[in-house]
Design a protein around this motif. Structure first.
Motif, PDB file in Angstrom:
ATOM      1  N   ASN A  91       0.847  -0.914   0.164  1.00 17.35           N
ATOM      2  CA  ASN A  91       0.096   0.436  -0.280  1.00 17.35           C
ATOM      3  C   ASN A  91       1.425   1.361   0.257  1.00 17.35           C
ATOM      4  OD1 ASN A  91      -1.617  -2.339   1.002  1.00 17.35           O
ATOM      5  ND2 ASN A  91      -2.820  -1.269   1.913  1.00 17.35           N
ATOM      6  N   LEU A  92       2.025   1.355   0.767  1.00 16.76           N
ATOM      7  CA  LEU A  92       2.403   2.453   1.041  1.00 16.76           C
ATOM      8  C   LEU A  92       4.147   2.229  -0.157  1.00 16.76           C
ATOM      9  CD1 LEU A  92       3.219   5.210   2.295  1.00 16.76           C
ATOM     10  CD2 LEU A  92       4.295   3.753   3.918  1.00 16.76           C
ATOM     11  N   THR A  93       4.889   2.040   0.038  1.00 19.00           N
ATOM     12  CA  THR A  93       6.319   1.318  -0.732  1.00 19.00           C
ATOM     13  C   THR A  93       5.418   1.308  -2.049  1.00 19.00           C
ATOM     14  OG1 THR A  93       7.501   0.513   1.151  1.00 19.00           O
ATOM     15  CG2 THR A  93       7.961   0.335  -1.066  1.00 19.00           C
ATOM     16  N   GLY A  94       4.468   0.566  -2.770  1.00 18.92           N
ATOM     17  CA  GLY A  94       3.519   0.400  -3.682  1.00 18.92           C
ATOM     18  C   GLY A  94       3.945   1.773  -4.716  1.00 18.92           C
ATOM     19  N   SER A  95       2.597   2.336  -3.367  1.00 19.86           N
ATOM     20  CA  SER A  95       2.501   3.128  -4.770  1.00 19.86           C
ATOM     21  C   SER A  95       4.016   4.274  -4.335  1.00 19.86           C
ATOM     22  CB  SER A  95       2.064   4.442  -3.305  1.00 19.86           C
ATOM     23  OG  SER A  95       0.164   3.332  -2.666  1.00 19.86           O
TER      24      SER A  95
ATOM     25  N   SER B  99      -7.571   6.734   1.460  1.00 25.07           N
ATOM     26  CA  SER B  99      -8.604   6.514   1.681  1.00 25.07           C
ATOM     27  C   SER B  99      -9.474   7.682   3.424  1.00 25.07           C
ATOM     28  CB  SER B  99      -8.309   5.250   2.444  1.00 25.07           C
ATOM     29  OG  SER B  99      -9.221   5.113   3.369  1.00 25.07           O
ATOM     30  N   TRP B 100     -10.083   7.385   4.540  1.00 27.24           N
ATOM     31  CA  TRP B 100     -10.307   8.339   4.798  1.00 27.24           C
ATOM     32  C   TRP B 100      -9.538   7.662   6.663  1.00 27.24           C
ATOM     33  CZ3 TRP B 100     -15.105   7.459   9.356  1.00 27.24           C
ATOM     34  CH2 TRP B 100     -14.741   7.135   9.230  1.00 27.24           C
ATOM     35  N   ALA B 101      -8.895   6.119   5.992  1.00 29.92           N
ATOM     36  CA  ALA B 101      -8.616   5.390   7.414  1.00 29.92           C
ATOM     37  C   ALA B 101      -7.550   6.296   7.273  1.00 29.92           C
ATOM     38  CB  ALA B 101      -8.627   4.195   6.516  1.00 29.92           C
ATOM     39  N   ALA B 102      -6.620   7.056   6.615  1.00 30.01           N
ATOM     40  CA  ALA B 102      -5.547   7.535   7.478  1.00 30.01           C
ATOM     41  C   ALA B 102      -5.342   9.145   8.094  1.00 30.01           C
ATOM     42  CB  ALA B 102      -5.251   8.871   5.815  1.00 30.01           C
ATOM     43  N   HIS B 103      -6.669   9.517   8.401  1.00 33.48           N
ATOM     44  CA  HIS B 103      -7.113   9.979   9.132  1.00 33.48           C
ATOM     45  C   HIS B 103      -7.854   9.682  10.938  1.00 33.48           C
ATOM     46  CE1 HIS B 103      -9.781  11.322   6.553  1.00 33.48           C
ATOM     47  NE2 HIS B 103     -10.277  11.537   7.713  1.00 33.48           N
ATOM     48  N   SER B 104      -9.027   8.720  10.540  1.00 34.73           N
ATOM     49  CA  SER B 104      -9.727   8.458  11.430  1.00 34.73           C
ATOM     50  C   SER B 104      -9.028   6.661  12.209  1.00 34.73           C
ATOM     51  CB  SER B 104     -11.014   7.611  10.461  1.00 34.73           C
ATOM     52  OG  SER B 104     -11.872   7.367  11.237  1.00 34.73           O
TER      53      SER B 104
ATOM     54  N   LYS C  56      -2.083   4.230   4.399  1.00 33.07           N
ATOM     55  CA  LYS C  56      -2.633   5.518   4.374  1.00 33.07           C
ATOM     56  C   LYS C  56      -2.762   6.503   4.470  1.00 33.07           C
ATOM     57  CE  LYS C  56      -4.810   2.839   0.784  1.00 33.07           C
ATOM     58  NZ  LYS C  56      -5.251   3.029  -0.695  1.00 33.07           N
ATOM     59  N   ALA C  57      -1.724   6.328   6.148  1.00 33.00           N
ATOM     60  CA  ALA C  57      -1.387   7.508   6.448  1.00 33.00           C
ATOM     61  C   ALA C  57      -0.342   8.265   5.529  1.00 33.00           C
ATOM     62  CB  ALA C  57      -1.359   7.663   8.036  1.00 33.00           C
ATOM     63  N   GLY C  58       0.810   6.647   5.191  1.00 32.20           N
ATOM     64  CA  GLY C  58       1.490   7.126   4.603  1.00 32.20           C
ATOM     65  C   GLY C  58       1.549   7.662   3.570  1.00 32.20           C
ATOM     66  N   VAL C  59       1.019   7.144   2.600  1.00 34.69           N
ATOM     67  CA  VAL C  59       0.363   7.875   1.397  1.00 34.69           C
ATOM     68  C   VAL C  59      -0.080   9.284   2.141  1.00 34.69           C
ATOM     69  CG1 VAL C  59      -1.299   7.511  -0.682  1.00 34.69           C
ATOM     70  CG2 VAL C  59      -0.309   5.426   0.947  1.00 34.69           C
ATOM     71  N   ARG C  60      -1.138  10.172   2.675  1.00 36.42           N
ATOM     72  CA  ARG C  60      -1.111  11.082   2.291  1.00 36.42           C
ATOM     73  C   ARG C  60       0.227  11.608   2.443  1.00 36.42           C
ATOM     74  NH1 ARG C  60      -5.924  12.839   5.422  1.00 36.42           N
ATOM     75  NH2 ARG C  60      -6.475  10.920   4.212  1.00 36.42           N
ATOM     76  N   MET C  61       0.828  11.479   3.723  1.00 38.33           N
ATOM     77  CA  MET C  61       1.932  12.066   3.317  1.00 38.33           C
ATOM     78  C   MET C  61       3.275  12.649   1.992  1.00 38.33           C
ATOM     79  SD  MET C  61       3.358  14.820   4.952  1.00 38.33           S
ATOM     80  CE  MET C  61       3.659  14.817   6.746  1.00 38.33           C
ATOM     81  N   LEU C  62       3.135  11.304   1.653  1.00 39.77           N
ATOM     82  CA  LEU C  62       4.246  10.809   0.353  1.00 39.77           C
ATOM     83  C   LEU C  62       3.431  11.541  -0.624  1.00 39.77           C
ATOM     84  CD1 LEU C  62       6.134   9.421  -1.457  1.00 39.77           C
ATOM     85  CD2 LEU C  62       4.074   7.886  -1.543  1.00 39.77           C
ATOM     86  N   CYS C  63       2.247  11.856  -0.505  1.00 37.47           N
ATOM     87  CA  CYS C  63       2.094  13.189  -1.631  1.00 37.47           C
ATOM     88  C   CYS C  63       1.967  13.798  -1.180  1.00 37.47           C
ATOM     89  CB  CYS C  63       0.256  12.680  -1.639  1.00 37.47           C
ATOM     90  SG  CYS C  63      -0.809  13.621  -2.730  1.00 37.47           S
TER      91      CYS C  63
END
Ligand SMILES: NC(=O)c1ccc[n+]([C@@H]2O[C@H](COP(=O)([O-])OP(=O)(O)OC[C@H]3O[C@@H](n4cnc5c(N)ncnc54)[C@H](O)[C@@H]3O)[C@@H](O)[C@H]2O)c1
Length: 266
Positions: free
Chosen positions: A117-121, A146-151, A163-170
């Motif tokens: 989910n994170l490294t692949g993204s 996903s909303w799971a990044a903050h909830s 997903k929280a990692g993906v948000r910061m990567l973004c």
């Protein structure tokens, strides 16, 4: 980058065999975008999708790729460049989920989920961006978050953290790539009546109805709803929109804590 005429835009889309990935592929194909699709599943699982995309008269190819494998991702992007054209759109949608709380999830499950989910993204976005930078192409990258990044979800710690990692990567990639004309954003769906959630709904009787009842707008969203927002970020959003999260959770994030359905009135 403005909306481009037929076949000028080329997208790479990971997780294309999934419900949301497939909907994104078809939504972009309807808008004339050629594409290189990838998923970990074998090619024979994609014939129907490939035929639907081809019927829209855009070029398409499929590669079986594990997005957690840097070399495989690199090979995929190189093959798309040679066959379809250099990508100017990247959609990172591949993901997996383990339903196990922090005290139950195994180290192997935890690691695999972050790897995919994170490294692949990251690997998908970086390979697409490298192709754009090398050819001085402007473009757009969209992470399916996903909303799971903050909830916090107690039954999905590995998924939520990924997903929280993906948000910061973004945000990091948005800042690094802004001066090169590459815009990087995230869509953050809530409960989708498809894909990863559909599996949970199937295995837990009543879960679908309970989930729908928790959504303030009163309904679950479809994969097509998500695909339309991804297409918007790819083709129609402002050239100033970068590093942003397009939250589409039907108000779920607003209705937590004391405002949760059934929670205290004050
Ligand atoms: N369904 C939901 O409720 C929901 C909500 C919020 C966000 N999302 C996100 O939407 C995206 C798509 O999920 P979906 O719901 O369509 O699920 P899905 O399971 O239908 O699709 C995910 C796809 O990713 C592929 N995949 C898994 N591991 C891979 C790997 N290592 N390499 C390449 N491909 C791999 C799977 O084979 C699958 O086809 C995911 O990023 C997910 O986190 C889904």
């Amino acid at each position: 980058m403005s909306t481009t005429p037929r076949q000028q835009a080329v997208a790479i889309i990971s997780g294309a065999c999934g419900d949301i990935g497939r909907a994104i592929a078809l939504e972009l194909a309807r808008r004339g975008v050629g594409m290189g699709l990838a998923d970990i599943l074998p090619a024979d699982r994609t014939e129907a999708l490939l035929n639907e995309v081809r019927a829209l008269e855009v070029p398409v190819r499929y590669d079986q790729v594990d997005v957690s494998d840097a070399q495989a991702v690199q090979r995929w992007v190189g093959t798309v460049e040679g066959d379809i054209g250099g990508p100017n759109l990247v959609v990172a949608a591949a993901a997996t989920v383990t339903l196990a709380g922090a005290m139950k999830v195994t180290e192997e499950q935890w690691k695999r989920e972050l790897d995919v989910n994170l490294t692949g993204s990251f690997l998908t976005a970086r390979a697409g961006a490298a192709s754009m930078l090398a050819a001085r192409r402007e473009g757009r990258i969209v992470f399916v978050g996903s909303w799971a990044a903050h909830s916090p979800h107690t039954n999905l710690p590995a998924y939520s953290v990924s997903k929280a990692g993906v948000r910061m990567l973004c945000k990091c990639m948005a800042l690094e790539l802004a001066s090169s004309g590459i815009l990087v954003n995230e869509v953050a769906p809530g409960y989708v009546d498809a894909g990863l959630s559909a599996v949970v709904f199937r295995e837990n009787p009543g879960a679908r109805e309970q989930a729908a009842a928790r959504v303030p707008v009163g309904r679950l969203m479809s994969a097509q709803d998500v695909a339309r927002q991804v297409a918007y970020l790819c083709l129609d959003s402002s050239p100033h929109t970068t590093g942003s999260t397009l939250l589409m959770d039907g108000g779920l994030s607003l209705g937590q804590g004391p405002n949760a359905p059934g929670g205290p009135a004050t």
